[in-house]
Design a protein around this motif. Structure first.
Motif, PDB file in Angstrom:
ATOM      1  N   ARG A 161     -12.511  41.386   5.493  1.00 25.15           N
ATOM      2  CA  ARG A 161     -13.119  42.593   4.499  1.00 25.15           C
ATOM      3  C   ARG A 161     -13.238  41.711   3.283  1.00 25.15           C
ATOM      4  NH1 ARG A 161     -13.250  47.924   4.139  1.00 25.15           N
ATOM      5  NH2 ARG A 161     -12.018  47.975   2.215  1.00 25.15           N
ATOM      6  N   THR A 162     -12.704  40.780   2.915  1.00 26.41           N
ATOM      7  CA  THR A 162     -12.923  39.628   1.722  1.00 26.41           C
ATOM      8  C   THR A 162     -14.205  38.731   1.897  1.00 26.41           C
ATOM      9  OG1 THR A 162     -11.268  38.071   2.279  1.00 26.41           O
ATOM     10  CG2 THR A 162     -10.733  39.857   0.773  1.00 26.41           C
ATOM     11  N   SER A 163     -14.286  38.083   3.136  1.00 27.02           N
ATOM     12  CA  SER A 163     -15.418  36.985   3.279  1.00 27.02           C
ATOM     13  C   SER A 163     -16.583  37.836   3.754  1.00 27.02           C
ATOM     14  CB  SER A 163     -14.930  36.020   4.224  1.00 27.02           C
ATOM     15  OG  SER A 163     -14.741  36.539   5.464  1.00 27.02           O
ATOM     16  N   ARG A 164     -16.414  38.882   4.109  1.00 25.66           N
ATOM     17  CA  ARG A 164     -17.633  39.533   5.074  1.00 25.66           C
ATOM     18  C   ARG A 164     -18.341  38.897   6.045  1.00 25.66           C
ATOM     19  NH1 ARG A 164     -19.346  44.049   1.938  1.00 25.66           N
ATOM     20  NH2 ARG A 164     -18.385  44.013  -0.281  1.00 25.66           N
ATOM     21  N   SER A 165     -17.388  38.049   6.509  1.00 26.17           N
ATOM     22  CA  SER A 165     -17.802  37.251   7.988  1.00 26.17           C
ATOM     23  C   SER A 165     -18.122  38.268   9.147  1.00 26.17           C
ATOM     24  CB  SER A 165     -16.843  36.222   8.303  1.00 26.17           C
ATOM     25  OG  SER A 165     -15.763  36.725   8.162  1.00 26.17           O
ATOM     26  N   GLU A 166     -18.578  37.591  10.075  1.00 29.47           N
ATOM     27  CA  GLU A 166     -18.748  38.445  11.328  1.00 29.47           C
ATOM     28  C   GLU A 166     -17.449  38.581  12.135  1.00 29.47           C
ATOM     29  OE1 GLU A 166     -21.664  37.137  13.948  1.00 29.47           O
ATOM     30  OE2 GLU A 166     -23.427  37.263  12.514  1.00 29.47           O
ATOM     31  N   TRP A 167     -17.259  39.951  12.526  1.00 26.94           N
ATOM     32  CA  TRP A 167     -15.881  40.280  13.426  1.00 26.94           C
ATOM     33  C   TRP A 167     -16.103  39.485  14.740  1.00 26.94           C
ATOM     34  CZ3 TRP A 167     -12.046  42.598  11.325  1.00 26.94           C
ATOM     35  CH2 TRP A 167     -12.204  43.471  10.098  1.00 26.94           C
ATOM     36  N   ALA A 168     -14.929  38.994  15.082  1.00 30.00           N
ATOM     37  CA  ALA A 168     -14.887  38.490  16.574  1.00 30.00           C
ATOM     38  C   ALA A 168     -14.190  39.304  17.280  1.00 30.00           C
ATOM     39  CB  ALA A 168     -13.952  37.172  16.617  1.00 30.00           C
ATOM     40  N   ALA A 169     -15.036  40.364  17.696  1.00 33.27           N
ATOM     41  CA  ALA A 169     -14.450  41.619  18.568  1.00 33.27           C
ATOM     42  C   ALA A 169     -13.469  41.298  19.433  1.00 33.27           C
ATOM     43  CB  ALA A 169     -15.777  42.495  18.915  1.00 33.27           C
ATOM     44  N   PRO A 170     -13.768  40.564  20.388  1.00 30.28           N
ATOM     45  CA  PRO A 170     -12.632  40.383  21.570  1.00 30.28           C
ATOM     46  C   PRO A 170     -11.187  39.881  20.775  1.00 30.28           C
ATOM     47  CG  PRO A 170     -14.763  39.646  22.288  1.00 30.28           C
ATOM     48  CD  PRO A 170     -14.871  39.751  20.839  1.00 30.28           C
ATOM     49  N   GLU A 171     -11.290  38.942  20.059  1.00 32.74           N
ATOM     50  CA  GLU A 171     -10.066  38.417  19.513  1.00 32.74           C
ATOM     51  C   GLU A 171      -9.608  39.446  18.546  1.00 32.74           C
ATOM     52  OE1 GLU A 171     -12.907  35.247  20.759  1.00 32.74           O
ATOM     53  OE2 GLU A 171     -12.975  37.003  19.318  1.00 32.74           O
ATOM     54  N   MET A 212       7.419  42.626  15.886  1.00 29.07           N
ATOM     55  CA  MET A 212       6.466  43.674  15.338  1.00 29.07           C
ATOM     56  C   MET A 212       6.127  43.126  13.948  1.00 29.07           C
ATOM     57  SD  MET A 212       6.562  46.455  12.997  1.00 29.07           S
ATOM     58  CE  MET A 212       8.137  46.609  12.412  1.00 29.07           C
ATOM     59  N   GLU A 213       6.782  42.750  12.981  1.00 30.66           N
ATOM     60  CA  GLU A 213       6.360  42.344  11.808  1.00 30.66           C
ATOM     61  C   GLU A 213       5.434  40.939  11.917  1.00 30.66           C
ATOM     62  OE1 GLU A 213      10.053  41.430   9.866  1.00 30.66           O
ATOM     63  OE2 GLU A 213      10.299  43.476   9.285  1.00 30.66           O
ATOM     64  N   ALA A 214       5.505  40.154  12.709  1.00 31.03           N
ATOM     65  CA  ALA A 214       4.997  38.816  13.000  1.00 31.03           C
ATOM     66  C   ALA A 214       3.248  39.483  13.551  1.00 31.03           C
ATOM     67  CB  ALA A 214       5.372  37.865  13.780  1.00 31.03           C
ATOM     68  N   ALA A 215       3.509  40.318  14.408  1.00 35.49           N
ATOM     69  CA  ALA A 215       2.257  40.813  14.922  1.00 35.49           C
ATOM     70  C   ALA A 215       1.323  41.669  14.045  1.00 35.49           C
ATOM     71  CB  ALA A 215       2.399  41.668  16.188  1.00 35.49           C
ATOM     72  N   GLN A 216       1.987  42.336  13.046  1.00 34.83           N
ATOM     73  CA  GLN A 216       1.123  43.043  12.016  1.00 34.83           C
ATOM     74  C   GLN A 216       0.666  42.177  11.151  1.00 34.83           C
ATOM     75  OE1 GLN A 216       3.764  47.357  11.714  1.00 34.83           O
ATOM     76  NE2 GLN A 216       4.280  45.490  10.389  1.00 34.83           N
ATOM     77  N   GLU A 217       1.524  41.024  10.714  1.00 35.00           N
ATOM     78  CA  GLU A 217       0.991  40.130   9.945  1.00 35.00           C
ATOM     79  C   GLU A 217      -0.275  39.133  10.315  1.00 35.00           C
ATOM     80  OE1 GLU A 217       0.106  38.242   6.470  1.00 35.00           O
ATOM     81  OE2 GLU A 217       1.544  39.894   6.707  1.00 35.00           O
ATOM     82  N   ARG A 218      -0.375  38.995  11.496  1.00 40.77           N
ATOM     83  CA  ARG A 218      -1.450  38.456  12.237  1.00 40.77           C
ATOM     84  C   ARG A 218      -2.716  39.257  12.100  1.00 40.77           C
ATOM     85  NH1 ARG A 218       2.877  36.044  15.508  1.00 40.77           N
ATOM     86  NH2 ARG A 218       2.320  37.956  17.135  1.00 40.77           N
ATOM     87  N   LEU A 256      -5.636  41.159  18.987  1.00 34.53           N
ATOM     88  CA  LEU A 256      -4.593  41.246  17.684  1.00 34.53           C
ATOM     89  C   LEU A 256      -4.242  42.651  17.671  1.00 34.53           C
ATOM     90  CD1 LEU A 256      -5.965  38.564  15.299  1.00 34.53           C
ATOM     91  CD2 LEU A 256      -4.057  38.677  16.698  1.00 34.53           C
ATOM     92  N   GLN A 257      -5.136  43.463  17.729  1.00 34.32           N
ATOM     93  CA  GLN A 257      -4.604  45.060  17.714  1.00 34.32           C
ATOM     94  C   GLN A 257      -3.984  45.476  18.624  1.00 34.32           C
ATOM     95  OE1 GLN A 257      -8.107  47.631  17.094  1.00 34.32           O
ATOM     96  NE2 GLN A 257      -6.861  49.176  16.315  1.00 34.32           N
ATOM     97  N   ARG A 258      -4.426  45.133  19.984  1.00 21.32           N
ATOM     98  CA  ARG A 258      -3.371  45.519  21.134  1.00 21.32           C
ATOM     99  C   ARG A 258      -1.960  44.953  20.929  1.00 21.32           C
ATOM    100  NH1 ARG A 258      -8.132  44.174  24.182  1.00 21.32           N
ATOM    101  NH2 ARG A 258      -7.255  42.390  24.677  1.00 21.32           N
ATOM    102  N   GLU A 259      -1.794  43.747  20.490  1.00 26.16           N
ATOM    103  CA  GLU A 259      -0.521  43.127  20.283  1.00 26.16           C
ATOM    104  C   GLU A 259       0.061  43.846  19.349  1.00 26.16           C
ATOM    105  OE1 GLU A 259       1.050  38.581  19.343  1.00 26.16           O
ATOM    106  OE2 GLU A 259      -0.693  39.141  18.184  1.00 26.16           O
TER     107      GLU A 259
END
Length: 315
Positions: free
Chosen positions: A106-116, A91-97, A120-123
């Protein structure tokens, strides 16, 4: 029967405590420093009552909360063993990823890779669900470990009444500490009389009175007595309360005490219970009077009087 909380009081614990203090104060002559200002008895009683509640209930509840926090995770480790620890690491590793990717975008303002990111959120969600499912299975053992720690804490401490050393660690500018220095003989008599009305029952009985309306509303499939018993088992360890009270008799006596206490305050300081400006002014006058009479001349910190600081809280 549910007594009505009188105006000017925030809880039944406050009523029960202040009632005991007012009884002690009214049982003999007032201190010399109040004889030309008898209305100062009202803020004095309120501040002594607030100090008693903070030490007898507030401090102990915080100690038990810290003690519970200290033993909780080790209890889960003991109950769940290697399987629980492995589930926690996953659980801790999944949260960290998940949060690493979230912080990066949030910091780089780059585009979200929505599927990826969704993967990660499901994991993360699945790992958290598995972790909490394991914890729920071991909650009975953890609760018993916490209860045992609370019993050990209270086994060497006084549960009812206030001992002779109760105010020995009061802060120098507090009302109990100042009065001990200003009028030692008077304080000795007052404290002895104060111990008597507070020797019986438990201050946390006021919390039960506060909870009664809600418990009564919830008593549908269970009796009110059963609801009270469950409430007591869940809350008593915080205050070392050894048994629930007969709530009907407790409510009746509390109502009688509330009436007596209200009359006592109104007779000595009209407006104290209903006018916030009157209350604030009297507490400020009390602070000034005690500071002026204090042989140690310990100045109050700048700002509002002690009664309105976090030390005692609002009455």
């Amino acid at each position: 029967m549910q007594p009505t909380l009188p105006n000017g009081f925030d809880s039944w614990t406050q009523v029960l405590t202040d009632w005991g203090v007012s009884r002690a104060y009214a049982s003999f002559s007032p201190p010399c420093c109040f004889r030309d200002r008898p209305e100062l008895a009202a803020p004095f009683v309120a501040e002594i009552g607030a100090a008693i509640r903070e030490k007898a209930l507030g401090q102990s509840a915080r100690q038990i909360a810290l003690l519970h926090a200290r033993v909780t995770e080790s209890a889960y480790d003991q109950a769940g063993g290697s399987d629980y620890r492995a589930t926690r690491r996953i659980m801790e590793a999944a949260q960290e990823r998940y949060f690493a990717v979230w912080r990066h975008h949030r910091t780089s303002r780059s585009e979200w890779a929505a599927p990826e990111f969704a993967a990660l959120q499901r994991e993360k969600d699945q790992a958290q669900a598995a972790y909490h499912a394991v914890r729920r299975r071991h909650e009975p053992f953890v609760r018993e470990t916490q209860a045992a720690a609370a019993r050990a804490y209270w086994s060497s401490r006084r549960v009812r009444g206030i001992p002779d050393t109760f105010f020995s660690d009061a802060t120098l500018s507090s009302t109990p500490a100042r009065m001990q220095r200003i009028h030692p003989p008077w304080w000795g008599v007052f404290f002895g009389k104060l111990q008597k009305p507070l020797a019986h029952g438990h201050l946390a009985e006021g919390y039960l009175l506060d909870a009664l309306p809600q418990l009564r509303a919830m008593a549908i499939k269970k009796t009110l007595a059963a609801m009270i018993d469950e409430w007591h088992q869940a809350n008593a360890p915080h205050w070392g309360w050894d048994r629930p009270s007969q709530y009907r008799m407790l409510a009746k006596r509390a109502g009688d005490k509330a009436g007596h206490l209200t009359r006592w305050f109104n007779a000595r300081a009209p407006g104290y219970l209903t006018d916030r400006d009157v209350k604030r002014s009297l507490h400020a006058d009390l602070a000034k009077r005690l500071a002026a009479a204090d042989p140690w001349s310990v100045p109050l910190p700048a700002g509002r009087p002690a009664f309105f600081r976090r030390e005692h809280g609002l009455n």
